[in-house]
Design a protein around this motif. Structure first.
Motif, PDB file in Angstrom:
ATOM      1  N   THR A 321       0.844  -1.195   0.000  1.00 20.13           N
ATOM      2  CA  THR A 321       0.000   0.000   0.000  1.00 20.13           C
ATOM      3  C   THR A 321       0.881   1.247   0.000  1.00 20.13           C
ATOM      4  O   THR A 321       0.635   2.193  -0.753  1.00 20.13           O
ATOM      5  CB  THR A 321      -0.909   0.000   1.247  1.00 20.13           C
ATOM      6  OG1 THR A 321      -1.546  -1.260   1.325  1.00 20.13           O
ATOM      7  CG2 THR A 321      -1.964   1.081   1.159  1.00 20.13           C
ATOM      8  N   GLU A 322       1.928   1.200   0.806  1.00 19.03           N
ATOM      9  CA  GLU A 322       2.803   2.378   0.868  1.00 19.03           C
ATOM     10  C   GLU A 322       3.485   2.616  -0.484  1.00 19.03           C
ATOM     11  O   GLU A 322       3.622   3.755  -0.935  1.00 19.03           O
ATOM     12  CB  GLU A 322       3.862   2.223   1.977  1.00 19.03           C
ATOM     13  CG  GLU A 322       4.759   3.454   2.040  1.00 19.03           C
ATOM     14  CD  GLU A 322       5.551   3.575   3.331  1.00 19.03           C
ATOM     15  OE1 GLU A 322       5.608   2.593   4.077  1.00 19.03           O
ATOM     16  OE2 GLU A 322       6.107   4.660   3.563  1.00 19.03           O
ATOM     17  N   SER A 323       3.845   1.503  -1.147  1.00 20.32           N
ATOM     18  CA  SER A 323       4.564   1.644  -2.426  1.00 20.32           C
ATOM     19  C   SER A 323       3.684   2.248  -3.510  1.00 20.32           C
ATOM     20  O   SER A 323       4.170   2.689  -4.550  1.00 20.32           O
ATOM     21  CB  SER A 323       5.102   0.281  -2.887  1.00 20.32           C
ATOM     22  OG  SER A 323       4.019  -0.501  -3.359  1.00 20.32           O
ATOM     23  N   LEU A 324       2.369   2.278  -3.291  1.00 20.12           N
ATOM     24  CA  LEU A 324       1.473   2.845  -4.297  1.00 20.12           C
ATOM     25  C   LEU A 324       1.565   4.370  -4.329  1.00 20.12           C
ATOM     26  O   LEU A 324       1.102   4.999  -5.273  1.00 20.12           O
ATOM     27  CB  LEU A 324       0.020   2.411  -4.014  1.00 20.12           C
ATOM     28  CG  LEU A 324      -0.222   0.900  -4.050  1.00 20.12           C
ATOM     29  CD1 LEU A 324      -1.661   0.573  -3.687  1.00 20.12           C
ATOM     30  CD2 LEU A 324       0.084   0.330  -5.424  1.00 20.12           C
ATOM     31  N   TRP A 325       2.149   4.912  -3.254  1.00 22.26           N
ATOM     32  CA  TRP A 325       2.345   6.366  -3.222  1.00 22.26           C
ATOM     33  C   TRP A 325       3.682   6.696  -3.885  1.00 22.26           C
ATOM     34  O   TRP A 325       4.727   6.206  -3.457  1.00 22.26           O
ATOM     35  CB  TRP A 325       2.374   6.874  -1.781  1.00 22.26           C
ATOM     36  CG  TRP A 325       1.016   6.835  -1.154  1.00 22.26           C
ATOM     37  CD1 TRP A 325       0.425   5.751  -0.583  1.00 22.26           C
ATOM     38  CD2 TRP A 325       0.086   7.901  -1.057  1.00 22.26           C
ATOM     39  NE1 TRP A 325      -0.827   6.082  -0.135  1.00 22.26           N
ATOM     40  CE2 TRP A 325      -1.063   7.397  -0.412  1.00 22.26           C
ATOM     41  CE3 TRP A 325       0.100   9.243  -1.463  1.00 22.26           C
ATOM     42  CZ2 TRP A 325      -2.171   8.186  -0.150  1.00 22.26           C
ATOM     43  CZ3 TRP A 325      -1.002  10.021  -1.191  1.00 22.26           C
ATOM     44  CH2 TRP A 325      -2.129   9.487  -0.552  1.00 22.26           C
ATOM     45  N   VAL A 326       3.654   7.543  -4.893  1.00 20.71           N
ATOM     46  CA  VAL A 326       4.868   7.841  -5.649  1.00 20.71           C
ATOM     47  C   VAL A 326       5.969   8.376  -4.730  1.00 20.71           C
ATOM     48  O   VAL A 326       7.115   7.972  -4.804  1.00 20.71           O
ATOM     49  CB  VAL A 326       4.548   8.854  -6.766  1.00 20.71           C
ATOM     50  CG1 VAL A 326       5.819   9.267  -7.497  1.00 20.71           C
ATOM     51  CG2 VAL A 326       3.534   8.264  -7.725  1.00 20.71           C
TER      52      VAL A 326
END
Ligand code: NAD
Length: 333
Positions: A321-326
């Motif tokens: 989920t965190e990696s979905l934020w650029v």
């Protein structure tokens, strides 16, 4: 220790997963295995025929784990009404410090347990009941969505709504999510919705240590999410069961009974008869509870394997989920 939630801190556990009370399943073999694996194992009080048998079971469990474990005490209609106060007294005398309560009019039992300094997780299926339990001084709510096994309540609200309502309405009293959980993705989702952990029942039935017949575990592995059914709404005690032959017969009686007497359905839904299923492995011998989560269960691991896997999946899920934020979440906060 990757998890640090209100639940892990208060209960002294490392993985925020509680094994919920399960009639005829919650013996020390399972509770100790869950606690030894880092979750909270729970003995089911009414599975013991008398309060003195519960005392022996608590002592047995203590000989099998040095970790914290709890006892479930469920206050619902029963064919032979138990002496709840006497069961609660044994829990207190044996020094068990964590109790999962559930069911109707829990006030007196909660007061008895709270006076002894017990930490209470109270299970409920509506926000109204959760708020009443908060007034009684419970430490955690266990918010039980319509997906759950057993007593689903009469309002049919699934966890996507119920958990967020709990977050909005309970004034910061911590809660855990119950009903529909079997994996780490579910745990991560529950934490996202504001829960401090999860409660699992059916998933733990399908572990090596669960003291029930292998054929029941295989039936769970082979089942789909559509293989449960609701019974006893007519008597305001709606229960989600595995959809077997006896469950279908019970539903027919419920629909067709002209008297509306509970005694007409009692021989079908009797817990004594259902218990035989777990002993003899004939999954059609009586009724037994299962949640919709049976559709998510595909194997029979040990409790340690299961909880290790859940921990790993939850962490991977949260990282994903965190990696979905650029730019990464922390730079946004
Ligand atoms: P039981 O044989 O006493 O009763 C069978 C089912 O019928 C239960 O679901 C019970 O709630 C329901 N029932 C009995 N009398 C009723 C009435 N007059 N009106 C409406 N419903 C009625 O059940 P059992 O399997 O021996 O279990 C004993 C108690 O433990 C029950 O209260 C049951 O609900 C409760 N229970 C606890 C757990 C748990 O996780 N702790 C799970 C299942 C059931």
């Amino acid at each position: 220790m990757p998890f640090n939630t209100a639940l892990t801190r208060k209960l002294g556990i490392s993985i925020p997963v509680v094994q919920g009370g399960m009639q005829w399943v919650g013996y020390s073999e399972l509770a100790a295995a869950v606690s030894n694996a880092g979750g909270l194992g729970i003995l089911t009080a009414l599975t013991q025929p008398t309060p003195e048998d519960l005392r022996k079971e608590i002592r047995k469990c203590r000989s099998m784990t040095k970790k914290p474990f709890g006892v479930n005490l469920t206050l619902l209609p029963a064919l032979v009404p138990p002496d709840y106060g006497a069961y609660a007294q044994v829990i207190i005398e044996e020094g068990v410090k964590i109790v999962e309560t559930a069911g109707n009019n829990p006030g007196p039992v909660i007061a008895q347990l709270k006076q002894a300094g017990t930490t209470i997780l109270h299970k409920c299926t509506t926000i109204r009941h959760a708020k009443s339990a908060v007034k009684l001084g419970v430490d955690f709510l266990s918010i039980d969505g319509f997906e759950c096994a057993g007593h689903v309540g009469e309002h049919d609200i699934t966890n996507f709504i119920l958990l967020s309502r709990a977050r909005q309405e309970l004034g910061g009293i911590p809660f855990i999510a119950s009903g529909g959980f079997a994996d780490g993705q579910g745990l991560a989702a529950a934490l996202s919705l504001g829960a401090e952990g999860i409660n699992m029942g059916t998933r733990f039935m399908c572990t090596i240590e669960a003291p029930i017949h292998l054929k029941v575990k295989e039936a769970i592995v082979n089942a789909q999410e559509t293989d449960t059914a609701l019974v006893m709404r007519r008597w305001k005690n709606t229960t989600r069961l595995f959809a077997n032959q006896v469950t279908r017969e019970a539903i027919k009686v419920e629909k067709e009974s002209t008297s509306g007497e509970f005694s007409e359905i009692a021989p079908f839904v009797s817990g004594k008869r259902g218990r035989q299923v777990f002993l003899n492995g004939d999954v059609d011998f009586g009724v037994w509870t299962a949640g919709q989560v049976i559709g998510l269960i595909h194997d029979i691991p040990t409790c340690a394997e299961l909880l290790t896997r859940i921990e790993k999946e939850a962490l991977e899920s949260m990282k994903k989920t965190e990696s979905l934020w650029v730019e990464g979440i922390s730079s946004k906060l």
